[in-house]
Design an enzyme around this catalytic site. Structure first.
Site, PDB file in Angstrom:
ATOM      1  N   GLU A  81       2.009   1.926  -3.499  1.00  0.00           N
ATOM      2  CA  GLU A  81       0.925   2.465  -4.326  1.00  0.00           C
ATOM      3  C   GLU A  81       0.881   3.986  -4.227  1.00  0.00           C
ATOM      4  O   GLU A  81       0.617   4.682  -5.213  1.00  0.00           O
ATOM      5  CB  GLU A  81      -0.410   1.871  -3.893  1.00  0.00           C
ATOM      6  CG  GLU A  81      -1.601   2.406  -4.680  1.00  0.00           C
ATOM      7  CD  GLU A  81      -2.920   2.159  -4.001  1.00  0.00           C
ATOM      8  OE1 GLU A  81      -3.847   2.978  -4.192  1.00  0.00           O
ATOM      9  OE2 GLU A  81      -3.054   1.157  -3.272  1.00  0.00           O
ATOM     10  N   HIS A 132       0.835  -1.199   0.000  1.00  0.00           N
ATOM     11  CA  HIS A 132       0.000   0.000   0.000  1.00  0.00           C
ATOM     12  C   HIS A 132       0.875   1.257   0.000  1.00  0.00           C
ATOM     13  O   HIS A 132       0.562   2.246  -0.679  1.00  0.00           O
ATOM     14  CB  HIS A 132      -0.915  -0.032   1.228  1.00  0.00           C
ATOM     15  CG  HIS A 132      -1.975   1.011   1.213  1.00  0.00           C
ATOM     16  ND1 HIS A 132      -2.748   1.298   2.316  1.00  0.00           N
ATOM     17  CD2 HIS A 132      -2.420   1.844   0.243  1.00  0.00           C
ATOM     18  CE1 HIS A 132      -3.595   2.258   2.017  1.00  0.00           C
ATOM     19  NE2 HIS A 132      -3.426   2.608   0.770  1.00  0.00           N
TER      20      HIS A 132
END
Length: 453
Positions: A71, A68
Site C-alpha cells: 500500500e 500494508h
C-alpha cells in the site's frame, strides 16, 4: 432496476440502470481484468479505484505485513514516474489519491475532476503494474510504517479494536491486524513483498471501478491503453480469479477477556461476539440490530449509558462481515473506575433486547436511519466507486439503493429477534485498554448462551 443484479465472472458485458437513473456497465476483458462504471447524471467529478481481492488475511508466514507494505510502496515510483511525479500529478489538479488495505482486499484510488480522469487512470495503472519496490525506498518505508503502527498503538481505541478481533476470532486469519505488527514489519524482507506483489497483482486479479462523471467506453479504452503501455500482455486470455466463498477456516474463540493495562484517564472497552458472513441473508437484519442497539443518539446503548447515567461520552455498536466470518461489538470509553459497570450495562442492554424484543417504532427508526444515511452516502462518487468494488469482489451482485430499501422494509421484528438470539448464543469476548485489571470485570457473565430467564 428490480432486485439484485448478478455479476457472473463468465459474462463479458453487462449494463443496467440503477436508482437515480445512473447507468452501470461492466466489461470483463479476455485477460481477466474487470472494469465497472457507474455514470451519474450531472456529476462533474469522478472517483476511480484499482482493486485486488488480497488483504491481510492472505499473507503467509514470512510475508506478514506485505499487504500494508505494498500500500505504501506503490506510491514510491515506477520506471517512468518518481514518487514526486505521482504526487505532483494529483496535487496540480486538486485531486485526491490514496490507498486502503483491508482484511480481504486492497484498493488504490483517486478522485479528480471529470477532465482529469484519463490522467488518474494512467498514473494508477503505472503504479499498480510497475512499482519499482526500490531497496532504499523499502527500508525508508519500513520506518514510516513502524511510525504509523506506533501512532496507532498510542490510541487506546485502536488497541482495544485489535485485541477484540484477536479475542473473538482466535487463530483465524481475519484476527491478524491489517497493518501488521511491529515484529512482522521489522521481520519481512523485500523479496517476500516482491513475491506477494508478483503473485497477486496480475490482470486476472485486477478490478477497476469508476463512478461519477465517467463514460464507460472511454474508461475501458484508456484502461487497456494504460495497462498495455505499462507492459501487460492483455492478449493472453485468463479467467478472472474466483471470488472467496464461505466455509473457510472455522472460528475458534481466542479469549473471553483481554486486558491491556495502561496509565490512562479513560478505559476503552469493546464487548462482542462472532457475527455473520457478508453473504449471509441476515445481513440486512444485522444492520437493523446494529442501529437499534448502538447506531445513533436514539439507540439503546447511547440512551442508557450516556444520556441516563452519564457514564460515557462515546458509546456505540458496530458489525463487520467478511467472506466466511464476522463480528458484532459494542464499544465505549469511560472512567476506569466504572469500566466494569459499563461493560455490564452493554451486556444487559443486549440481553434486554433478546428478552423483550424490539418495537415497531424502533424498527421504523432504524430503517429510516439506514435508508437516509445510505442515500446521503451515494451523493459522493467515492461511495459509489467503493460499492462497485465490494459488489464485484465480495458479493458477486450489485444492489442499488431501491433494492436495499426493499430489503430493509422486509425486515420484521421476528427477524431481528431471531438474529439477536443467535448473536447472544455466541461466546462473548471483552477487550479493555486503560487503568483497569481483569478483576474489574468479575461481575460479567460471559458464558455462551447465558440468557435472561
Amino acid at each position: 432496476m428490480t432486485g439484485a443484479v448478478p455479476l457472473p465472472l463468465d459474462t463479458s458485458e453487462l449494463r443496467f440502470i440503477s436508482s437515480g437513473d445512473a447507468l452501470v456497465r461492466r466489461t470483463v476483458l479476455p485477460s481477466g481484468v474487470r472494469v465497472l462504471s457507474e455514470s451519474v447524471p450531472g456529476a462533474r467529478s469522478a472517483t476511480v479505484g484499482f482493486w485486488v481481492a488480497v488483504g491481510s488475511r492472505d499473507e503467509t508466514p514470512g510475508s506478514y505485513g506485505s499487504t500494508h507494505f505494498l500500500e505504501h510502496l506503490l506510491f514510491k515510483g515506477t520506471p517512468s514516474r518518481s514518487a514526486l511525479d505521482i504526487a505532483i500529478a494529483f496535487d496540480s489538479v486538486g485531486g485526491e489519491h490514496n490507498a486502503l488495505t483491508a482484511k480481504e482486499y486492497t484498493c488504490y484510488y483517486a478522485k479528480v475532476q471529470d477532465r482529469d480522469l484519463p490522467m488518474a487512470i494512467d498514473v494508477l495503472a503505472d503504479m499498480f503494474t510497475s512499482s519499482l519496490i526500490d531497496s532504499a525506498e523499502f527500508e525508508t518505508e519500513r520506518g514510516v510504517i513502524l511510525e504509523e503502527l506506533a501512532m496507532a498503538d498510542d490510541d487506546p481505541s485502536d488497541v482495544a479494536s485489535e485485541r477484540f478481533f484477536e479475542a473473538v476470532l482466535g487463530d483465524h486469519p481475519l484476527a491478524r491486524p491489517i497493518g501488521g505488527s511491529p515484529e512482522s514489519i521489522r521481520g519481512v524482507g523485500r523479496d517476500a513483498v516482491v513475491a506477494h506483489y508478483r503473485a497477486n497483482y496480475r490482470p486476472q486479479d485486477l478490478v477497476i471501478t469508476a463512478a461519477g462523471a465517467v463514460d464507460h467506453d472511454i474508461l475501458v479504452a484508456r484502461t487497456v491503453a494504460a495497462l498495455a503501455q505499462a507492459g501487460w500482455d492483455l492478449s493472453a486470455e485468463a479467467p478472472p480469479v474466483e471470488r472467496r466463498v464461505g466455509g473457510g477456516e472455522p472460528v475458534t474463540i481466542g479469549s473471553p477477556l483481554v486486558v491491556v493495562e495502561r496509565p490512562l484517564e479513560q478505559a476503552s472497552l469493546i464487548l462482542g461476539f462472532p457475527g455473520i458472513a457478508a453473504s449471509d441473508e441476515r445481513r440486512t437484519a444485522l444492520a437493523v440490530v446494529n442501529s437499534i442497539l448502538g447506531g445513533g443518539m436514539s439507540s439503546r446503548l447511547f440512551q442508557e449509558i450516556r444520556e441516563r447515567r452519564g457514564l460515557a461520552y462515546s458509546v456505540y455498536s458496530f458489525a463487520a462481515s467478511y467472506s466466511d466470518a464476522g463480528v458484532m461489538g459494542m464499544a465505549a470509553g469511560c472512567s476506569p473506575a466504572r469500566a466494569g459497570d459499563v461493560a455490564e450495562l452493554m451486556l444487559s442492554e443486549l440481553d434486554r433486547l433478546v428478552a423483550d424484543g424490539v418495537s415497531d417504532d424502533e424498527i421504523s427508526r432504524a430503517v429510516g436511519q439506514i435508508a437516509g444515511s445510505s442515500a446521503l452516502a451515494l451523493e459522493d462518487s467515492d461511495s459509489r466507486m467503493s460499492r462497485l468494488g465490494r459488489s464485484e469482489l465480495t458479493l458477486g451482485e450489485f444492489i442499488d439503493l431501491d433494492e436495499s430499501l426493499r430489503r430493509l422494509d422486509a425486515v420484521s421484528a421476528a427477524d431481528v429477534l431471531d438474529l439477536l438470539h443467535f448473536l447472544r448464543a455466541q461466546p462473548a469476548s471483552l477487550s479493555a485498554v486503560g487503568n483497569v485489571r481483569a478483576d474489574s470485570f468479575s461481575g460479567l457473565a460471559m458464558t455462551p448462551g447465558l440468557l435472561p430467564q
